[in-house]
Design a protein around this motif. Sequence first.
Motif, PDB file in Angstrom:
ATOM      1  N   THR A  37      10.410 -16.513  -6.343  1.00 61.79           N
ATOM      2  CA  THR A  37      10.591 -15.910  -7.660  1.00 61.79           C
ATOM      3  C   THR A  37      11.349 -14.599  -7.550  1.00 61.79           C
ATOM      4  OG1 THR A  37       9.429 -15.125  -9.647  1.00 61.79           O
ATOM      5  CG2 THR A  37       8.365 -14.705  -7.528  1.00 61.79           C
ATOM      6  N   ARG A  38      12.005 -14.245  -8.638  1.00 64.24           N
ATOM      7  CA  ARG A  38      12.730 -12.970  -8.670  1.00 64.24           C
ATOM      8  C   ARG A  38      11.826 -11.822  -9.084  1.00 64.24           C
ATOM      9  NH1 ARG A  38      18.077 -12.811 -11.805  1.00 64.24           N
ATOM     10  NH2 ARG A  38      16.889 -13.680 -13.542  1.00 64.24           N
ATOM     11  N   ALA A  39      10.821 -12.096  -9.897  1.00 66.74           N
ATOM     12  CA  ALA A  39       9.907 -11.047 -10.359  1.00 66.74           C
ATOM     13  C   ALA A  39       8.472 -11.549 -10.281  1.00 66.74           C
ATOM     14  CB  ALA A  39      10.238 -10.620 -11.789  1.00 66.74           C
ATOM     15  N   VAL A  40       7.562 -10.632 -10.013  1.00 64.68           N
ATOM     16  CA  VAL A  40       6.138 -10.962  -9.901  1.00 64.68           C
ATOM     17  C   VAL A  40       5.344 -10.033 -10.813  1.00 64.68           C
ATOM     18  CG1 VAL A  40       4.135 -11.079  -8.373  1.00 64.68           C
ATOM     19  CG2 VAL A  40       6.398 -11.725  -7.510  1.00 64.68           C
ATOM     20  N   VAL A  41       4.427 -10.617 -11.568  1.00 62.66           N
ATOM     21  CA  VAL A  41       3.476  -9.830 -12.355  1.00 62.66           C
ATOM     22  C   VAL A  41       2.079 -10.124 -11.801  1.00 62.66           C
ATOM     23  CG1 VAL A  41       2.476  -9.382 -14.621  1.00 62.66           C
ATOM     24  CG2 VAL A  41       4.918  -9.890 -14.422  1.00 62.66           C
ATOM     25  N   ILE A  42       1.407  -9.093 -11.315  1.00 67.08           N
ATOM     26  CA  ILE A  42       0.090  -9.241 -10.694  1.00 67.08           C
ATOM     27  C   ILE A  42      -1.001  -8.945 -11.717  1.00 67.08           C
ATOM     28  CG2 ILE A  42      -1.424  -8.472  -8.843  1.00 67.08           C
ATOM     29  CD1 ILE A  42       1.139  -7.416  -7.426  1.00 67.08           C
ATOM     30  N   THR A  43      -1.845  -9.939 -11.981  1.00 63.51           N
ATOM     31  CA  THR A  43      -2.962  -9.754 -12.920  1.00 63.51           C
ATOM     32  C   THR A  43      -4.215 -10.403 -12.330  1.00 63.51           C
ATOM     33  OG1 THR A  43      -2.489 -11.798 -14.156  1.00 63.51           O
ATOM     34  CG2 THR A  43      -1.366  -9.794 -14.881  1.00 63.51           C
ATOM     35  N   THR A  44      -4.466 -10.129 -11.066  1.00 61.46           N
ATOM     36  CA  THR A  44      -5.550 -10.809 -10.350  1.00 61.46           C
ATOM     37  C   THR A  44      -6.938 -10.276 -10.675  1.00 61.46           C
ATOM     38  OG1 THR A  44      -4.980  -9.364  -8.485  1.00 61.46           O
ATOM     39  CG2 THR A  44      -4.182 -11.622  -8.405  1.00 61.46           C
ATOM     40  N   GLY A  45      -7.008  -9.181 -11.409  1.00 63.37           N
ATOM     41  CA  GLY A  45      -8.302  -8.677 -11.856  1.00 63.37           C
ATOM     42  C   GLY A  45      -9.174  -8.178 -10.724  1.00 63.37           C
ATOM     43  N   SER A  46     -10.462  -8.356 -10.880  1.00 65.61           N
ATOM     44  CA  SER A  46     -11.423  -7.842  -9.909  1.00 65.61           C
ATOM     45  C   SER A  46     -12.588  -8.810  -9.785  1.00 65.61           C
ATOM     46  CB  SER A  46     -11.917  -6.452 -10.331  1.00 65.61           C
ATOM     47  OG  SER A  46     -12.418  -6.500 -11.658  1.00 65.61           O
ATOM     48  N   GLN A  47     -13.372  -8.653  -8.744  1.00 69.54           N
ATOM     49  CA  GLN A  47     -14.531  -9.510  -8.527  1.00 69.54           C
ATOM     50  C   GLN A  47     -15.808  -8.673  -8.523  1.00 69.54           C
ATOM     51  OE1 GLN A  47     -14.017 -11.416  -4.742  1.00 69.54           O
ATOM     52  NE2 GLN A  47     -13.747  -9.505  -3.631  1.00 69.54           N
TER      53      GLN A  47
END
Length: 314
Positions: A107-117
Amino acid sequence: MKQTVHDAIVIGSGPAGYTAAIYLGRAGYAPLVIAGALTPGGQLMNTTEVENFPGFPKAVLGPDLMNQMREQAEHFGAQIEYDDVVSVDLSGDIKRITTDGGEEYQTRAVVITTGSQYRKLEIPGEREFSGRGVSYCATCDGFFFKNKPIVVVGGGDSAMSDADFLTRFGSSVTLIHRRQGFRASKIMVDRAKANDKISFLLDSVVTRINGDGSGVTSLDVRNTATGQQSNIPANGVFVAIGFTPQTAFFNGQVDLDQDGYILVKGGSTKTSVPGVFAAGDVTDKIYRQAISAAGMGCRAALDAQEYLTSLDNR
């Protein structure tokens, strides 16, 4: 065969991830959302009534809200993959993302929204009785403790909400908190205090979870002010002491703060790596609200669009 290079991949889901996907989809980028294998939709999938998300005056169930967001993202062209990311290579203009299923995406761009545990107590008995009396999700497991004594550990909004919800099932609910004061908002504290089935054990910490073959039977508790030890009966222990951001698999490729949250630049969602953006609870340890995560997901999508446009104009 040449591998497809996506314009944008969203790692994670929840309000931030799905909102980012909606905006990227409407802009024509057809994002790929790697939503997670076990809990796509984030923490709201474990929430009953959401009363403070605009547009729902009579509240909305957390899973229903997330499903509607997902459907909206798909309507605008987002592709959803239910898998977990295990490693990334964020160097260069083309980023590489590998999932637990063995797929590699570019991918050319990444959006990280992995949150928390969920954060653990890290005390004797917690791991042993996890799933046999110890839980981190009141809405998932409260039903199993009908007419049994329940303890909630924590002092934030989640703890208050869990305690209130669990009174539907338990014979009693005791909320244990290490201080006199609470992190929770006043409305949540007032609601818990007004519930006759909830009692409070303050200035106290759980030191051990006891049990037998049938599950949890009691807790050892220490008063932080006096040092006095006590034992209280409990069959259900619900831990609500906060969260740990899910950033380990980035393996040092993006800058994090001392608590492991992704650092962003100023008021933007830009990380330390060009073309990589972060939104939601993975970077926000102050507000932690569905609406603020959704707003940040919007900003991340707009920042990603600006980045992609700059690449195209080189």
